[in-house]
Design a protein around this motif. Structure first.
Motif, PDB file in Angstrom:
ATOM      1  N   ARG A  89     -40.086  -9.615  29.715  1.00 11.51           N
ATOM      2  CA  ARG A  89     -39.492 -10.895  29.345  1.00 11.51           C
ATOM      3  C   ARG A  89     -40.121 -11.326  28.016  1.00 11.51           C
ATOM      4  O   ARG A  89     -41.331 -11.174  27.819  1.00 11.51           O
ATOM      5  CB  ARG A  89     -39.757 -11.951  30.410  1.00 11.51           C
ATOM      6  CG  ARG A  89     -39.123 -13.287  30.057  1.00 11.51           C
ATOM      7  CD  ARG A  89     -39.367 -14.310  31.140  1.00 11.51           C
ATOM      8  NE  ARG A  89     -38.854 -15.604  30.720  1.00 11.51           N
ATOM      9  CZ  ARG A  89     -39.125 -16.731  31.351  1.00 11.51           C
ATOM     10  NH1 ARG A  89     -39.881 -16.738  32.435  1.00 11.51           N
ATOM     11  NH2 ARG A  89     -38.639 -17.868  30.904  1.00 11.51           N
ATOM     12  N   ASN A 120     -34.803 -14.055  30.865  1.00 18.64           N
ATOM     13  CA  ASN A 120     -34.669 -14.431  32.267  1.00 18.64           C
ATOM     14  C   ASN A 120     -33.436 -15.299  32.421  1.00 18.64           C
ATOM     15  O   ASN A 120     -33.044 -15.953  31.457  1.00 18.64           O
ATOM     16  CB  ASN A 120     -35.916 -15.194  32.735  1.00 18.64           C
ATOM     17  CG  ASN A 120     -36.729 -14.376  33.714  1.00 18.64           C
ATOM     18  OD1 ASN A 120     -36.441 -13.211  33.955  1.00 18.64           O
ATOM     19  ND2 ASN A 120     -37.742 -14.984  34.276  1.00 18.64           N
ATOM     20  N   THR A 146     -35.967 -10.671  35.625  1.00 20.71           N
ATOM     21  CA  THR A 146     -36.479 -10.740  36.994  1.00 20.71           C
ATOM     22  C   THR A 146     -35.491 -10.097  37.961  1.00 20.71           C
ATOM     23  O   THR A 146     -35.888  -9.316  38.836  1.00 20.71           O
ATOM     24  CB  THR A 146     -36.765 -12.203  37.391  1.00 20.71           C
ATOM     25  OG1 THR A 146     -37.756 -12.740  36.501  1.00 20.71           O
ATOM     26  CG2 THR A 146     -37.266 -12.306  38.819  1.00 20.71           C
TER      27      THR A 146
END
Length: 174
Positions: free
Chosen positions: A18, A121, A125
């Motif tokens: 990320r 994100n 995730t």
């Protein structure tokens, strides 16, 4: 007739990263153009150093072209000794769904054994959870989930097939 032997790894590694913390100071900027903030500029090189300490040598760094993701990828590349001109921005990564991300990875060249993917994100995730059969609530900014797959070709990539190598992020205490 002679055949050329091509060495292919029977393991592939995917590092799902990320982007580092971005700035919201300039409200005139659109989301795509938001740069890294001070914390992001500190955390991204630190996470790159952690990858180096783990012996990670990506064959390819692919990133969303959004300023904060590209900046993160450049910091990782710098710490890893990866040529900056070979960092590959992919516009599809900016707003890709998990099925699209999986397809992008499945289309990797066979000589790419370690892929470092820098994105956003909630997709990062969700991708890590899908591929690794994990239950991570949230990959923090600058967070990295490393998965290993017992496969010769990226085409074999599928949900739940990844084994977690590590999950690291700036505030994690070892």
């Amino acid at each position: 007739m002679k055949f050329k032997t091509v060495l292919r790894s029977e393991k592939k590694r995917l590092l799902i990263c990320r982007h580092a913390k971005s700035s919201w100071l300039d409200t005139s900027l659109n989301d795509f153009d938001r740069p890294l903030n001070k914390r992001g500029e500190r955390d991204a090189p630190d996470m790159g150093r952690r990858l180096l300490q783990r012996g990670i040598r990506p064959d390819l760094i692919m990133t969303s072209p959004a300023a904060r993701a590209l900046g993160t990828a450049v910091h990782y590349a710098g710490q890893l000794g990866y040529p900056l001109e070979q960092v590959q921005p992919n516009p599809i990564l900016y707003a890709a769904t998990v099925p699209v991300l999986i397809k992008i990875v499945q289309e990797m060249a066979p000589q790419v054994n370690t892929l470092l993917l820098v994105g956003h994100n909630p997709e990062s995730t969700a991708l890590a959870n899908t591929l690794g059969g994990l239950a991570i609530d949230n990959i923090p900014t600058s967070g990295i989930v490393a998965l290993e797959f017992a496969m010769v070709s990226w085409l074999e990539l599928a949900a739940g097939k990844g084994t977690l190598l590590f999950f690291d992020f700036p505030k994690k205490q070892e």
